[in-house]
Design a protein around this motif. Structure first.
Motif, mmCIF file in Angstrom:
data_model
loop_
_atom_site.group_PDB
_atom_site.id
_atom_site.type_symbol
_atom_site.label_atom_id
_atom_site.label_comp_id
_atom_site.label_asym_id
_atom_site.label_seq_id
_atom_site.Cartn_x
_atom_site.Cartn_y
_atom_site.Cartn_z
ATOM 1 N N PRO A 125 48.125 -6.626 3.504
ATOM 2 C CA PRO A 125 47.311 -5.915 2.506
ATOM 3 C C PRO A 125 47.883 -5.996 1.097
ATOM 4 O O PRO A 125 47.193 -5.619 0.138
ATOM 5 C CB PRO A 125 47.331 -4.466 3.018
ATOM 6 C CG PRO A 125 48.536 -4.367 3.887
ATOM 7 C CD PRO A 125 48.703 -5.712 4.515
ATOM 8 N N ASP A 126 49.106 -6.496 0.959
ATOM 9 C CA ASP A 126 49.753 -6.559 -0.355
ATOM 10 C C ASP A 126 49.456 -7.849 -1.103
ATOM 11 O O ASP A 126 49.938 -8.029 -2.230
ATOM 12 C CB ASP A 126 51.269 -6.425 -0.196
ATOM 13 C CG ASP A 126 51.850 -7.488 0.725
ATOM 14 O OD1 ASP A 126 51.513 -7.465 1.933
ATOM 15 O OD2 ASP A 126 52.629 -8.337 0.246
ATOM 16 N N ILE A 127 48.694 -8.792 -0.542
ATOM 17 C CA ILE A 127 48.492 -10.078 -1.218
ATOM 18 C C ILE A 127 47.076 -10.197 -1.782
ATOM 19 O O ILE A 127 46.128 -9.584 -1.283
ATOM 20 C CB ILE A 127 48.798 -11.277 -0.289
ATOM 21 C CG1 ILE A 127 47.817 -11.351 0.887
ATOM 22 C CG2 ILE A 127 50.232 -11.222 0.200
ATOM 23 C CD1 ILE A 127 47.988 -12.623 1.728
ATOM 24 N N PHE A 128 46.961 -10.991 -2.853
ATOM 25 C CA PHE A 128 45.663 -11.306 -3.440
ATOM 26 C C PHE A 128 45.728 -12.694 -4.058
ATOM 27 O O PHE A 128 46.803 -13.231 -4.319
ATOM 28 C CB PHE A 128 45.251 -10.257 -4.484
ATOM 29 C CG PHE A 128 46.197 -10.125 -5.648
ATOM 30 C CD1 PHE A 128 46.021 -10.880 -6.803
ATOM 31 C CD2 PHE A 128 47.264 -9.234 -5.603
ATOM 32 C CE1 PHE A 128 46.881 -10.756 -7.881
ATOM 33 C CE2 PHE A 128 48.131 -9.096 -6.675
ATOM 34 C CZ PHE A 128 47.942 -9.861 -7.825
ATOM 35 N N PRO A 182 43.310 -27.621 -11.639
ATOM 36 C CA PRO A 182 43.145 -26.458 -10.762
ATOM 37 C C PRO A 182 44.494 -25.781 -10.489
ATOM 38 O O PRO A 182 45.482 -26.451 -10.186
ATOM 39 C CB PRO A 182 42.564 -27.051 -9.477
ATOM 40 C CG PRO A 182 42.016 -28.386 -9.862
ATOM 41 C CD PRO A 182 42.894 -28.876 -10.981
ATOM 42 N N VAL A 183 44.523 -24.456 -10.624
ATOM 43 C CA VAL A 183 45.734 -23.677 -10.384
ATOM 44 C C VAL A 183 45.343 -22.368 -9.716
ATOM 45 O O VAL A 183 44.336 -21.750 -10.094
ATOM 46 C CB VAL A 183 46.477 -23.355 -11.710
ATOM 47 C CG1 VAL A 183 47.723 -22.523 -11.426
ATOM 48 C CG2 VAL A 183 46.864 -24.622 -12.446
ATOM 49 N N CYS A 184 46.128 -21.951 -8.742
ATOM 50 C CA CYS A 184 45.946 -20.603 -8.185
ATOM 51 C C CYS A 184 47.257 -20.156 -7.562
ATOM 52 O O CYS A 184 48.185 -20.948 -7.389
ATOM 53 C CB CYS A 184 44.800 -20.539 -7.186
ATOM 54 S SG CYS A 184 45.219 -20.961 -5.496
ATOM 55 N N ALA A 185 47.318 -18.883 -7.237
ATOM 56 C CA ALA A 185 48.527 -18.333 -6.619
ATOM 57 C C ALA A 185 48.136 -17.279 -5.598
ATOM 58 O O ALA A 185 47.172 -16.537 -5.794
ATOM 59 C CB ALA A 185 49.443 -17.715 -7.676
ATOM 60 N N VAL A 186 48.888 -17.247 -4.508
ATOM 61 C CA VAL A 186 48.825 -16.105 -3.594
ATOM 62 C C VAL A 186 49.934 -15.160 -4.043
ATOM 63 O O VAL A 186 51.106 -15.518 -4.049
ATOM 64 C CB VAL A 186 49.046 -16.536 -2.132
ATOM 65 C CG1 VAL A 186 49.111 -15.301 -1.225
ATOM 66 C CG2 VAL A 186 47.932 -17.470 -1.675
ATOM 67 N N VAL A 187 49.544 -13.955 -4.461
ATOM 68 C CA VAL A 187 50.473 -13.006 -5.072
ATOM 69 C C VAL A 187 50.675 -11.812 -4.145
ATOM 70 O O VAL A 187 49.713 -11.266 -3.601
ATOM 71 C CB VAL A 187 49.943 -12.513 -6.436
ATOM 72 C CG1 VAL A 187 50.969 -11.604 -7.115
ATOM 73 C CG2 VAL A 187 49.598 -13.690 -7.335
ATOM 74 N N SER A 188 51.926 -11.410 -3.978
ATOM 75 C CA SER A 188 52.268 -10.206 -3.214
ATOM 76 C C SER A 188 52.805 -9.151 -4.170
ATOM 77 O O SER A 188 53.606 -9.451 -5.059
ATOM 78 C CB SER A 188 53.333 -10.530 -2.156
ATOM 79 O OG SER A 188 53.898 -9.337 -1.634
#
Length: 388
Positions: free
Chosen positions: A66-69, A92-98
């Motif tokens: 539940p802490d990631i977006f 293209p750039v993205c991140a999985v963030v906690s």
């Protein structure tokens, strides 16, 4: 486990549970900025292939974390501006963030554990800076001889990295194993990042990709690394340990040399090893390292990077001489009333869980009259309700 892309969901959940013990311990110490800092932690994907991989990973992992977006260009520009500054906006750039990132001073953490022990048991005996000369099992106990005296022990835990295997082999355990010592170095780059930023793991590569994070001792200094190069030493910067390394059979036996060559060939490590040796060289090292960092910080310059001389240690990568393979992950050998911990993988994050595991095994060695209070452990550090 959520931001290490080489982890399967099953493995990541194991790490998640184990790391929670450490997080809960740190939180119990209050807001101690010299011990730890709470940050964000993210894995950054650059280019269409990595972005798709992270988006698919997020779908699979988010029900359990539940802490990631997922974060894209705008969020990154607002929260980690140096990641987007100077970058091609078409890329293209993205991140999985906690939101559950921790930067930990592990020396202070060890000291806290030590003083906790002394508070509970003022008669706790200890001896630091005491080299072990020999150890043998006699009757029902170990005799550990040092320069100053001899310790008589019912149970011994070896937490000495590469030396744990050397002790194990001296007592007849782990004879099928040797070690490929991998040295890690870091670069300082000034205040470029506010949080931990990892990269998507290189497919088929047994070592971690370069990442960046603030230094717990100076949050305005971002360090990048680790570089990874094999070194024939048991301890980094301690060249006298070369002799002890040669007591292990990696380079001192035909079987060990044959296994090493097979591992390097099967994992295509020749180019990788050569590149990492260059990273530690003066003048050309920072220039070569720039290519590794620019996917994270596109505008970083040669003059930003300064090699941290004298920093970094040895990670003992276990080699199985029977299977001719690198053994990834945690490596621990259990002997008669003895535990030999060689590697901490997946890192210091699971150190509290490893301590719990070893405490239970120690109680088993000691026999009747000794027990591990699992309920109290879970109440203080685990997942049971605090009021339970």
């Amino acid at each position: 486990g959520s931001t290490e892309t080489n982890y399967s969901l099953t493995h990541a959940l194991e790490v998640q549970k184990a790391a929670r013990y450490l997080r809960n311990y740190l939180d119990s110490k209050g807001d101690d900025s010299s011990l730890y800092r709470k940050t964000l932690r993210m894995v950054l994907g650059v280019g269409p292939r990595e972005v798709v991989k992270l988006e698919e990973r997020f779908k699979k992992f988010s029900p359990h974390y539940p802490d990631i977006f997922l974060a894209y260009q705008k969020w990154l520009a607002d929260n980690e501006p140096m990641i987007m500054r100077g970058r091609d906006l078409e890329q293209p750039v993205c991140a999985v963030v906690s939101t559950e990132g921790y930067i930990v001073n592990y020396r202070r953490y060890a000291e806290e554990l030590f003083w906790d022990t002394v508070k509970i048991n003022p008669d706790f005996d200890y001896s630091f800076n005491t080299p072990v000369q020999s150890i043998k099992f006699s009757d029902d106990h170990y005799e550990v001889k040092t320069l100053t005296n001899t310790f008589y022990c019912k149970v011994v835990l070896f937490e000495a990295g590469p030396y744990s295997l050397l002790f194990a082999r001296g007592l007849g355990y782990g004879l099928e194993y040797t070690i490929l010592p991998v040295a890690g170095s870091f670069y300082s780059a000034g205040h470029l990042l506010n949080n931990k930023v990892y990269r998507v793991q290189i497919e088929g590569m047994p070592f971690a990709a370069i990442h960046g994070d603030p230094d717990i001792l100076d949050m305005l200094d971002t360090r990048f690394g680790p570089t990874t190069k094999p070194l024939p030493l048991m301890e980094r910067h301690h060249y006298k340990t070369f002799g002890d390394f040669m007591k292990l059979p990696l380079l001192s036996s035909i079987q060990g040399i044959s296994t090493l060559l097979r591992i390097v060939n099967e994992n295509n490590l020749w180019e990788y090893a050569a590149k990492n040796f260059i990273f530690d060289m003066p003048i050309i090292g920072p220039a070569a390292f720039l290519r590794e960092v620019r996917p994270i910080i596109p505008t970083i310059k040669y003059t930003d990077l300064k090699l941290r001389r004298g920093a970094g240690g040895i990670r003992p990568q276990v080699v199985n001489l029977k299977t001719n393979k690198l053994e990834m992950g945690d490596s621990s050998i259990v002997g008669k009333n003895a535990i030999f911990n060689i590697t901490p993988s997946p890192g210091a994050s699971v150190s509290m869980a490893n301590g719990q595991r070893d405490a239970k095994k120690t109680v088993e060695f000691l026999g009747p009259g000794y027990w591990f209070d699992e309920e109290k452990f879970q109440k203080e550090l685990g997942e049971l309700p605090k009021s339970a």
